[in-house]
Scaffold this motif. Structure first.
Motif, short mmCIF file in Angstrom:
data_model
loop_
_atom_site.label_atom_id
_atom_site.label_comp_id
_atom_site.label_asym_id
_atom_site.label_seq_id
_atom_site.Cartn_x
_atom_site.Cartn_y
_atom_site.Cartn_z
N ILE A 1 45.93 48.86 -40.56
CA ILE A 1 46.65 48.79 -39.28
C ILE A 1 47.45 47.49 -39.19
O ILE A 1 48.63 47.49 -38.79
CB ILE A 1 45.68 48.92 -38.10
N LEU A 2 46.81 46.37 -39.58
CA LEU A 2 47.53 45.09 -39.54
C LEU A 2 48.72 45.09 -40.50
O LEU A 2 49.79 44.55 -40.19
CB LEU A 2 46.58 43.94 -39.89
N GLY A 3 48.55 45.71 -41.67
CA GLY A 3 49.66 45.78 -42.63
C GLY A 3 50.83 46.58 -42.06
O GLY A 3 51.99 46.15 -42.16
N TYR A 4 50.53 47.75 -41.47
CA TYR A 4 51.59 48.56 -40.86
C TYR A 4 52.24 47.80 -39.70
O TYR A 4 53.48 47.83 -39.54
CB TYR A 4 51.05 49.89 -40.36
N ALA A 5 51.45 47.13 -38.87
CA ALA A 5 52.00 46.38 -37.73
C ALA A 5 52.92 45.28 -38.22
O ALA A 5 53.98 45.02 -37.62
CB ALA A 5 50.87 45.80 -36.88
N GLU A 6 52.57 44.63 -39.31
CA GLU A 6 53.40 43.57 -39.85
C GLU A 6 54.72 44.14 -40.38
O GLU A 6 55.80 43.56 -40.15
CB GLU A 6 52.66 42.84 -40.98
N LEU A 7 54.65 45.29 -41.06
CA LEU A 7 55.88 45.93 -41.56
C LEU A 7 56.80 46.30 -40.40
O LEU A 7 58.02 46.09 -40.47
CB LEU A 7 55.54 47.19 -42.37
N VAL A 8 56.22 46.85 -39.32
CA VAL A 8 57.02 47.22 -38.15
C VAL A 8 57.63 45.98 -37.51
O VAL A 8 58.82 45.96 -37.15
CB VAL A 8 56.18 48.02 -37.13
N SER A 9 56.82 44.91 -37.34
CA SER A 9 57.33 43.71 -36.67
C SER A 9 58.41 43.00 -37.48
O SER A 9 59.27 42.33 -36.93
CB SER A 9 56.18 42.74 -36.38
N LEU A 10 58.40 43.16 -38.78
CA LEU A 10 59.42 42.52 -39.63
C LEU A 10 60.64 43.43 -39.87
O LEU A 10 61.49 43.12 -40.70
CB LEU A 10 58.81 42.10 -40.97
N ASN A 11 60.65 44.58 -39.18
CA ASN A 11 61.74 45.57 -39.32
C ASN A 11 61.94 46.01 -40.77
O ASN A 11 63.05 46.15 -41.25
CB ASN A 11 63.06 45.02 -38.76
N MET A 12 60.85 46.22 -41.46
CA MET A 12 60.91 46.64 -42.86
C MET A 12 60.71 48.15 -42.99
O MET A 12 60.55 48.66 -44.09
CB MET A 12 59.86 45.89 -43.68
N ILE A 13 60.71 48.86 -41.88
CA ILE A 13 60.48 50.30 -41.88
C ILE A 13 61.79 50.98 -41.48
O ILE A 13 62.47 50.57 -40.54
CB ILE A 13 59.36 50.66 -40.87
N GLU A 14 62.10 52.07 -42.18
CA GLU A 14 63.27 52.88 -41.84
C GLU A 14 62.97 53.64 -40.57
O GLU A 14 61.82 53.94 -40.26
CB GLU A 14 63.58 53.88 -42.97
N GLN A 15 63.98 53.99 -39.83
CA GLN A 15 63.85 54.67 -38.55
C GLN A 15 63.07 55.98 -38.68
O GLN A 15 62.24 56.31 -37.85
CB GLN A 15 65.25 54.95 -37.98
#
Length: 191
Positions: A165-179
């Motif tokens: 969960i923390l890993g996914y949250a970090e990816l989302v917060s750093l805008n590293m996820i495609e829409q």
């Protein structure tokens, strides 16, 4: 006649003094006996094992509860605590200024919290130097162990999902996820 009267008076006074001291001594002995009997009854009514030892570390007294739960018998009188419990934690060595020790022992498949106190009291014409009390804490220790195991397992079981969960949250917060990947990541976090 006067000497006879004075002699009778002296003898009578001596008899009164003798009788007074005799009955006073008897009264003191009766009071002492009553107090010791009452003391025994108090100790015997307690639901914790109580053992009294002399200055040589020999058992002088144990209460009824000790007899029941520790299986003590009159043959144990005169033995040391080390001999009774087959445990060297019961040595009579106290550190300087120390008047008590507390520790756990296992005896007859039960765990006891042992409290050892130094004292200088007289009991039944014997000088009591050490008082040992034992409280059965088997259930308490089992509950503590169960809690430790539960929290250890719970902690381990929660680490992996929380790390993800923390890993996914970090990816989302750093805008590293495609829409288009947001929905998939939120489902993984939810699951």
């Amino acid at each position: 006649m006067e000497y006879f009267f004075i002699g009778t008076l002296v003898v009578t006074n001596l008899i009164f003094i003798f009788l007074y001291s005799y009955y006073r001594k008897k009264h003191k002995e009766n009071v002492q006996f009553y107090l010791e009997r009452q003391f025994n009854e108090v100790l015997n009514s307690m639901h914790q094992a109580i053992l009294l030892f002399d200055k040589k570390g020999k058992l002088l007294f144990y209460n009824r509860y000790s007899e029941i739960v520790l299986l003590l018998k009159t043959s144990n009188l005169g033995q040391t605590a080390e001999e009774i419990f087959n445990n060297n934690k019961f040595n009579n060595d106290f550190k300087k200024g120390e008047n008590y020790k507390i520790f756990d022992i296992t005896f007859l498949n039960k765990i006891y919290l042992v409290s050892v106190y130094k004292t200088q009291k007289t009991f039944s014409n014997n000088k009591v130097e050490t008082i040992i009390t034992l409280n059965n804490v088997t259930e308490d220790r089992k509950i503590e162990e169960t809690k430790r195991e539960f929290f250890s397992h719970a902690s381990h079981e929660l680490k992996s999902p929380l790390t993800a969960i923390l890993g996914y949250a970090e990816l989302v917060s750093l805008n590293m996820i495609e829409q288009n990947e947001y929905l998939e990541i939120f489902e993984r976090i939810y699951n």
